[in-house]
Design a protein around this motif. Structure first.
Motif, short mmCIF file in Angstrom:
data_model
loop_
_atom_site.label_atom_id
_atom_site.label_comp_id
_atom_site.label_asym_id
_atom_site.label_seq_id
_atom_site.Cartn_x
_atom_site.Cartn_y
_atom_site.Cartn_z
N ALA A 69 0.87 -1.18 0.00
CA ALA A 69 0.00 0.00 0.00
C ALA A 69 0.90 1.23 0.00
CB ALA A 69 -0.91 0.00 1.22
N ARG A 70 0.55 2.23 -0.82
CA ARG A 70 1.41 3.41 -0.98
C ARG A 70 0.54 4.66 -1.15
NH1 ARG A 70 4.30 2.49 -6.01
NH2 ARG A 70 5.71 1.24 -4.77
N THR A 102 6.27 13.42 0.69
CA THR A 102 6.81 12.14 1.17
C THR A 102 5.93 10.99 0.68
OG1 THR A 102 7.68 13.25 3.13
CG2 THR A 102 7.52 10.84 3.22
N ILE A 103 6.58 9.92 0.24
CA ILE A 103 5.87 8.70 -0.15
C ILE A 103 5.95 7.73 1.02
CG2 ILE A 103 5.79 6.77 -1.75
CD1 ILE A 103 7.13 8.61 -3.84
N VAL A 122 9.35 6.30 2.63
CA VAL A 122 10.36 5.64 1.82
C VAL A 122 11.07 6.58 0.85
CG1 VAL A 122 9.28 3.37 1.96
CG2 VAL A 122 8.66 4.90 0.10
N LYS A 123 10.47 7.73 0.57
CA LYS A 123 11.10 8.66 -0.36
C LYS A 123 10.58 10.07 -0.12
CE LYS A 123 11.96 9.40 -5.27
NZ LYS A 123 11.69 8.95 -6.64
N ASN A 124 11.49 11.05 -0.21
CA ASN A 124 11.13 12.46 -0.13
C ASN A 124 11.38 13.12 -1.48
OD1 ASN A 124 10.39 12.53 2.61
ND2 ASN A 124 12.52 12.71 3.23
N ILE A 125 10.44 13.93 -1.91
CA ILE A 125 10.57 14.65 -3.18
C ILE A 125 10.47 16.15 -2.88
CG2 ILE A 125 9.59 14.98 -5.48
CD1 ILE A 125 8.14 12.22 -4.99
#
Length: 139
Positions: A69-70, A102-103, A122-125
């Motif tokens: 899930a995301r 943020t993901i 898990v990831k920052n943009i």
């Protein structure tokens, strides 16, 4: 609902910090405050309507049979605002809105479990948006 409870305190803390920051900048504290109010409203709309946001969460079946899930979210405490006057003869301004999207992801053996488990970032943009105001409001 959990996301909303986590974002509301961050929103108010950020508002207090940004209000203090705008008071310390010479020249355009009122213009900066108006832009900050617009920017916070914009980020609330982005979080609410994001095509991959919490209310539109993706659930994907992985090769190992588990579900992922995301969703994407913007925390108000990552917002930074700046207002500059343009060189045009009219009273134009440019507003820069910077924030981090943020993901978050979670896994489970079923789609329901993946959505119910604890999500981890898990990831920052880093994102920068540019808005203009020629006397008719920010757009």
């Amino acid at each position: 609902m959990k996301l909303v409870r986590n974002l509301i305190p961050s929103f108010f803390i950020c508002m207090l910090l940004c209000t203090a920051a705008s008071a310390s900048q010479p020249g355009t504290p009122d213009e900066l405050q108006v832009f900050q109010n617009f920017a916070f409203g914009w980020v609330v709309k982005l979080n609410k309507n994001h095509i991959k946001g919490f209310s539109h969460m993706e659930v994907l079946l992985q090769k190992d049979g588990k579900y992922l899930a995301r969703y994407h979210a913007i925390s108000p405490d990552t917002i930074a605002c700046k207002v500059k006057k343009t060189s045009a003869k009219s009273k134009g301004m440019v507003g820069l809105l910077k924030y981090i999207e943020t993901i978050y992801e979670s896994t489970g053996i079923s789609p329901q479990e993946a959505c119910a488990n604890k999500f981890k970032p898990v990831k920052n943009i880093r994102i920068t948006e540019i808005f203009s105001n020629s006397g008719k409001g920010w757009r």
